[in-house]
Write a protein that holds these residues in place. Structure first.
Motif, PDB file in Angstrom:
ATOM      1  N   TRP A  54       0.819  -1.212   0.000  1.00  0.00           N
ATOM      2  CA  TRP A  54       0.000   0.000   0.000  1.00  0.00           C
ATOM      3  C   TRP A  54       0.848   1.255   0.000  1.00  0.00           C
ATOM      4  O   TRP A  54       0.310   2.349  -0.205  1.00  0.00           O
ATOM      5  CB  TRP A  54      -0.952  -0.020   1.191  1.00  0.00           C
ATOM      6  CG  TRP A  54      -1.843  -1.210   1.140  1.00  0.00           C
ATOM      7  CD1 TRP A  54      -1.719  -2.374   1.855  1.00  0.00           C
ATOM      8  CD2 TRP A  54      -2.964  -1.398   0.266  1.00  0.00           C
ATOM      9  NE1 TRP A  54      -2.694  -3.264   1.500  1.00  0.00           N
ATOM     10  CE2 TRP A  54      -3.484  -2.696   0.521  1.00  0.00           C
ATOM     11  CE3 TRP A  54      -3.590  -0.604  -0.699  1.00  0.00           C
ATOM     12  CZ2 TRP A  54      -4.585  -3.203  -0.161  1.00  0.00           C
ATOM     13  CZ3 TRP A  54      -4.685  -1.100  -1.370  1.00  0.00           C
ATOM     14  CH2 TRP A  54      -5.177  -2.380  -1.104  1.00  0.00           C
ATOM     15  N   LEU A  55       2.136   1.095   0.210  1.00  0.00           N
ATOM     16  CA  LEU A  55       3.041   2.245   0.181  1.00  0.00           C
ATOM     17  C   LEU A  55       3.885   2.236  -1.088  1.00  0.00           C
ATOM     18  O   LEU A  55       4.036   3.267  -1.761  1.00  0.00           O
ATOM     19  CB  LEU A  55       3.945   2.217   1.422  1.00  0.00           C
ATOM     20  CG  LEU A  55       4.741   3.491   1.718  1.00  0.00           C
ATOM     21  CD1 LEU A  55       3.804   4.618   2.124  1.00  0.00           C
ATOM     22  CD2 LEU A  55       5.756   3.236   2.827  1.00  0.00           C
ATOM     23  N   LEU A  56       4.436   1.072  -1.432  1.00  0.00           N
ATOM     24  CA  LEU A  56       5.278   0.907  -2.618  1.00  0.00           C
ATOM     25  C   LEU A  56       4.778  -0.306  -3.401  1.00  0.00           C
ATOM     26  O   LEU A  56       5.400  -1.367  -3.390  1.00  0.00           O
ATOM     27  CB  LEU A  56       6.739   0.719  -2.197  1.00  0.00           C
ATOM     28  CG  LEU A  56       7.386   1.906  -1.472  1.00  0.00           C
ATOM     29  CD1 LEU A  56       8.660   1.463  -0.760  1.00  0.00           C
ATOM     30  CD2 LEU A  56       7.694   3.040  -2.443  1.00  0.00           C
ATOM     31  N   PRO A  57       3.654  -0.170  -4.090  1.00  0.00           N
ATOM     32  CA  PRO A  57       3.039  -1.334  -4.738  1.00  0.00           C
ATOM     33  C   PRO A  57       3.916  -1.989  -5.794  1.00  0.00           C
ATOM     34  O   PRO A  57       3.938  -3.215  -5.904  1.00  0.00           O
ATOM     35  CB  PRO A  57       1.755  -0.765  -5.350  1.00  0.00           C
ATOM     36  CG  PRO A  57       1.956   0.712  -5.412  1.00  0.00           C
ATOM     37  CD  PRO A  57       2.852   1.052  -4.261  1.00  0.00           C
ATOM     38  N   ALA A  58       4.652  -1.197  -6.578  1.00  0.00           N
ATOM     39  CA  ALA A  58       5.492  -1.777  -7.627  1.00  0.00           C
ATOM     40  C   ALA A  58       6.613  -2.620  -7.028  1.00  0.00           C
ATOM     41  O   ALA A  58       6.903  -3.731  -7.503  1.00  0.00           O
ATOM     42  CB  ALA A  58       6.072  -0.673  -8.513  1.00  0.00           C
ATOM     43  N   ALA A 103      17.668 -11.406  -5.857  1.00  0.00           N
ATOM     44  CA  ALA A 103      18.604 -10.363  -6.288  1.00  0.00           C
ATOM     45  C   ALA A 103      18.078  -8.962  -5.983  1.00  0.00           C
ATOM     46  O   ALA A 103      18.814  -8.098  -5.481  1.00  0.00           O
ATOM     47  CB  ALA A 103      18.890 -10.512  -7.781  1.00  0.00           C
ATOM     48  N   LEU A 104      16.811  -8.718  -6.290  1.00  0.00           N
ATOM     49  CA  LEU A 104      16.231  -7.400  -6.017  1.00  0.00           C
ATOM     50  C   LEU A 104      16.186  -7.134  -4.521  1.00  0.00           C
ATOM     51  O   LEU A 104      16.458  -6.018  -4.073  1.00  0.00           O
ATOM     52  CB  LEU A 104      14.827  -7.319  -6.615  1.00  0.00           C
ATOM     53  CG  LEU A 104      14.045  -6.031  -6.324  1.00  0.00           C
ATOM     54  CD1 LEU A 104      14.772  -4.823  -6.903  1.00  0.00           C
ATOM     55  CD2 LEU A 104      12.623  -6.131  -6.875  1.00  0.00           C
ATOM     56  N   ARG A 105      15.855  -8.131  -3.740  1.00  0.00           N
ATOM     57  CA  ARG A 105      15.831  -7.950  -2.287  1.00  0.00           C
ATOM     58  C   ARG A 105      17.218  -7.586  -1.766  1.00  0.00           C
ATOM     59  O   ARG A 105      17.353  -6.706  -0.905  1.00  0.00           O
ATOM     60  CB  ARG A 105      15.314  -9.221  -1.610  1.00  0.00           C
ATOM     61  CG  ARG A 105      15.326  -9.151  -0.077  1.00  0.00           C
ATOM     62  CD  ARG A 105      14.669 -10.377   0.534  1.00  0.00           C
ATOM     63  NE  ARG A 105      13.262 -10.430   0.162  1.00  0.00           N
ATOM     64  CZ  ARG A 105      12.314  -9.736   0.766  1.00  0.00           C
ATOM     65  NH1 ARG A 105      12.606  -8.945   1.779  1.00  0.00           N
ATOM     66  NH2 ARG A 105      11.059  -9.847   0.381  1.00  0.00           N
ATOM     67  N   ARG A 106      18.255  -8.254  -2.258  1.00  0.00           N
ATOM     68  CA  ARG A 106      19.610  -7.947  -1.791  1.00  0.00           C
ATOM     69  C   ARG A 106      19.969  -6.499  -2.095  1.00  0.00           C
ATOM     70  O   ARG A 106      20.556  -5.806  -1.251  1.00  0.00           O
ATOM     71  CB  ARG A 106      20.620  -8.889  -2.446  1.00  0.00           C
ATOM     72  CG  ARG A 106      20.562 -10.323  -1.940  1.00  0.00           C
ATOM     73  CD  ARG A 106      21.794 -11.110  -2.372  1.00  0.00           C
ATOM     74  NE  ARG A 106      21.895 -11.194  -3.835  1.00  0.00           N
ATOM     75  CZ  ARG A 106      21.322 -12.136  -4.572  1.00  0.00           C
ATOM     76  NH1 ARG A 106      20.590 -13.078  -3.986  1.00  0.00           N
ATOM     77  NH2 ARG A 106      21.480 -12.154  -5.891  1.00  0.00           N
ATOM     78  N   MET A 107      19.631  -6.038  -3.293  1.00  0.00           N
ATOM     79  CA  MET A 107      19.934  -4.662  -3.670  1.00  0.00           C
ATOM     80  C   MET A 107      19.168  -3.676  -2.792  1.00  0.00           C
ATOM     81  O   MET A 107      19.737  -2.689  -2.295  1.00  0.00           O
ATOM     82  CB  MET A 107      19.573  -4.445  -5.144  1.00  0.00           C
ATOM     83  CG  MET A 107      19.814  -3.027  -5.634  1.00  0.00           C
ATOM     84  SD  MET A 107      19.330  -2.848  -7.366  1.00  0.00           S
ATOM     85  CE  MET A 107      19.569  -1.079  -7.597  1.00  0.00           C
ATOM     86  N   LEU A 126      12.274   2.219  -6.655  1.00  0.00           N
ATOM     87  CA  LEU A 126      11.473   2.162  -7.884  1.00  0.00           C
ATOM     88  C   LEU A 126      12.228   1.530  -9.051  1.00  0.00           C
ATOM     89  O   LEU A 126      11.680   1.440 -10.154  1.00  0.00           O
ATOM     90  CB  LEU A 126      11.016   3.569  -8.278  1.00  0.00           C
ATOM     91  CG  LEU A 126      10.137   4.321  -7.285  1.00  0.00           C
ATOM     92  CD1 LEU A 126       9.614   5.604  -7.917  1.00  0.00           C
ATOM     93  CD2 LEU A 126       8.987   3.467  -6.805  1.00  0.00           C
ATOM     94  N   TRP A 127      13.449   1.096  -8.848  1.00  0.00           N
ATOM     95  CA  TRP A 127      14.275   0.550  -9.921  1.00  0.00           C
ATOM     96  C   TRP A 127      13.637  -0.657 -10.585  1.00  0.00           C
ATOM     97  O   TRP A 127      13.771  -0.870 -11.785  1.00  0.00           O
ATOM     98  CB  TRP A 127      15.649   0.191  -9.364  1.00  0.00           C
ATOM     99  CG  TRP A 127      16.581  -0.487 -10.332  1.00  0.00           C
ATOM    100  CD1 TRP A 127      17.083  -1.748 -10.240  1.00  0.00           C
ATOM    101  CD2 TRP A 127      17.153   0.077 -11.518  1.00  0.00           C
ATOM    102  NE1 TRP A 127      17.928  -2.014 -11.285  1.00  0.00           N
ATOM    103  CE2 TRP A 127      17.991  -0.913 -12.090  1.00  0.00           C
ATOM    104  CE3 TRP A 127      17.042   1.312 -12.154  1.00  0.00           C
ATOM    105  CZ2 TRP A 127      18.703  -0.708 -13.266  1.00  0.00           C
ATOM    106  CZ3 TRP A 127      17.752   1.522 -13.321  1.00  0.00           C
ATOM    107  CH2 TRP A 127      18.572   0.527 -13.871  1.00  0.00           C
ATOM    108  N   ILE A 181      19.882   9.786 -12.193  1.00  0.00           N
ATOM    109  CA  ILE A 181      20.594   8.595 -11.714  1.00  0.00           C
ATOM    110  C   ILE A 181      20.307   7.409 -12.623  1.00  0.00           C
ATOM    111  O   ILE A 181      21.210   6.669 -13.020  1.00  0.00           O
ATOM    112  CB  ILE A 181      20.194   8.282 -10.257  1.00  0.00           C
ATOM    113  CG1 ILE A 181      20.755   9.355  -9.312  1.00  0.00           C
ATOM    114  CG2 ILE A 181      20.690   6.887  -9.843  1.00  0.00           C
ATOM    115  CD1 ILE A 181      20.263   9.227  -7.885  1.00  0.00           C
ATOM    116  N   TRP A 182      19.045   7.225 -12.962  1.00  0.00           N
ATOM    117  CA  TRP A 182      18.664   6.107 -13.835  1.00  0.00           C
ATOM    118  C   TRP A 182      19.227   6.286 -15.235  1.00  0.00           C
ATOM    119  O   TRP A 182      19.760   5.351 -15.829  1.00  0.00           O
ATOM    120  CB  TRP A 182      17.139   6.003 -13.905  1.00  0.00           C
ATOM    121  CG  TRP A 182      16.476   5.606 -12.636  1.00  0.00           C
ATOM    122  CD1 TRP A 182      16.961   4.757 -11.675  1.00  0.00           C
ATOM    123  CD2 TRP A 182      15.193   6.038 -12.162  1.00  0.00           C
ATOM    124  NE1 TRP A 182      16.059   4.636 -10.646  1.00  0.00           N
ATOM    125  CE2 TRP A 182      14.964   5.397 -10.912  1.00  0.00           C
ATOM    126  CE3 TRP A 182      14.211   6.882 -12.661  1.00  0.00           C
ATOM    127  CZ2 TRP A 182      13.798   5.587 -10.175  1.00  0.00           C
ATOM    128  CZ3 TRP A 182      13.046   7.081 -11.930  1.00  0.00           C
ATOM    129  CH2 TRP A 182      12.846   6.455 -10.699  1.00  0.00           C
TER     130      TRP A 182
END
Length: 452
Positions: free
Chosen positions: A253-257, A269-273, A301-302, A351-352
């Motif tokens: 509900w805060l960061l749905p993506a 991998a995403l969790r580690r980052m 948001l990456w 940055i992106w």
């Protein structure tokens, strides 16, 4: 239950004299002490209240010192020329001493003088009813936040069992948890944040309604949720807050993506980052180093930006435009829940957009331009984080690390022209060097600038 009339237990006062607690005036900021004494000397009750009392009793070092008084906001303003009144939902006085702002709130009640407006769903829209200290204690969110330090005799006053909660390291909402969450859904985020900050457990009765009521956060103003996100992720306990948001089903509900991407993150991998980024930010806060929401939100948001940029590239969109559009889309989508101010969004997009430029190492001029780019350091740090997600980028990150320490004539040679596995989005998005021919043919120009 009628939301206009909340049901609270009868308060039971416990007074801890100065000789029986460790809170000292020396631990209170000079500005807050001046406000406390001025109010007291003017005949008003004056209490240090809330998180400052809680943290001082736990041996912490609070940065903010809030004050409660029986003086109305207008009476506080008459006492302090350096005072301004703010807020509509909750009327407050801010007394300014240089860079320090001391927040002064009038003791709030249930049916006293003032105004109160409640939405049909139970949310409080406006709440400016003044009352007694007993009523004020019952109006606060958690019992550990309803502790008062009385400047008149230096005692600590506890009306709701907050001192017991400090000893048991538990968080209890005051009153009926479901009703209190409906009044202000942000209290669910505060519960997660406080449990992360203090290392406390949320009591079962206070935790039970969260899963069912979490969707109420969709009705909270996105700008207000941004302020809460800053407290969650930028105050030195972001990693613990992230874990608590996941634990209680609040992240979606805060960061749905990000929440959706983590469900697809089979190799972690995403969790580690993400966790490394939050841990790094926590470390910088502890070391009193600067941090920026732009970098943290660029990481959070990456998971949406990278695949969207690759999709646009595959459809033939030019590289810089693809990354620009992907970044804007991610920020716009997130703004439906958390409104990221434009000044941070611009930095995030840079940055992106700089990530694919790291793949170009054969042209010395481009290397130098990237090294001197105003956002190079942030983009480079972001590249280092990406190694957590894509280990094949380790060689590229090492190359740019070495390049920063070399003079212009001794830049490290680029690696062999082999493409690391898993880095398609980075290398495919590298700026194209060939210019497109104009329709009808490209005319040559001589060095002097005239037509040949």
């Amino acid at each position: 239950m009628n939301p206009e009339r909340r049901q609270f237990p009868q308060p039971e006062l416990r007074i801890v004299p100065r000789s029986a607690h460790a809170l000292s005036r020396k631990q209170i900021s000079p500005g807050a002490l001046r406000v406390l004494y001025r109010l007291h000397e003017s005949g008003y009750a004056a209490y240090l209240v809330g998180g400052a009392v809680r943290d001082l009793l736990l041996g912490g070092h609070p940065k903010d010192f809030d004050i409660a008084t029986d003086a109305t906001p207008e009476q506080v303003r008459q006492l302090f020329r350096n005072c301004r009144l703010i807020g509509r939902r909750f009327r407050l006085a801010h007394v300014v001493f240089g860079r320090e702002i001391v927040e002064v709130a009038t003791l709030r009640g249930q049916d006293g003088e003032g105004e109160r407006q409640v939405h049909d769903d139970g949310r409080i829209l406006r709440d400016n009813i003044w009352g007694s200290i007993e009523e004020d204690a019952l109006r606060r969110d958690f019992r550990v936040n309803a502790l008062y330090y009385d400047i008149s005799d230096f005692s600590v006053r506890d009306y709701v069992g907050g001192l017991e909660d400090l000893q048991r390291r538990e968080l209890h909402l005051i009153g009926d948890p479901e009703q209190r969450y409906r009044e202000d859904p942000v209290r669910m985020l505060r519960a997660a944040r406080l449990s992360a900050k203090l290392g406390f457990e949320i009591a079962d009765a206070s935790a039970a309604p969260i899963a069912e009521l979490a969707p109420l956060l969709a009705d909270v103003a996105p700008a207000r949720l941004f302020d809460e996100a800053l407290k969650l992720f930028m105050a030195g306990y972001g990693l613990a807050s992230f874990h608590q948001l996941e634990r209680y089903g609040l992240l979606r509900w805060l960061l749905p993506a990000l929440a959706a991407a983590l469900t697809r993150d089979r190799d972690g991998a995403l969790r580690r980052m993400t966790e490394r980024a939050l841990a790094n930010t926590d470390a910088r806060v502890r070391e009193d180093k600067p941090v920026t929401p732009a970098f943290t939100f660029a990481v959070l948001l990456w998971s949406e930006v990278q695949p969207e940029a690759q999709r646009l590239l595959d459809s033939g969109v030019e590289a810089s435009a693809a990354w620009h559009r992907a970044g804007q889309m991610a920020i716009a989508e997130q703004a439906q829940r958390v409104a990221i101010p434009r000044r941070f969004g611009v930095v995030m997009e840079e940055i992106w957009a700089l990530q694919p430029r790291f793949a170009v190492r054969t042209a010395r001029g481009r290397v130098q331009r990237l090294l001197t780019h105003p956002r190079f350091r942030a983009a480079y740090d972001f590249l280092l984080l990406r190694v957590e997600q894509e280990p094949a980028l380790a060689e590229l990150a090492a190359w740019w690390t070495a390049a920063q320490g070399q003079p212009d004539v001794a830049l490290p040679a680029p690696a062999a022209a082999t493409r690391p596995a898993g880095s398609a989005a980075l290398e495919d998005a590298a700026p194209r060097t060939a210019r497109r021919r104009r329709r009808g043919g490209q005319r040559k120009r001589n060095p002097g600038g005239g037509d040949a």
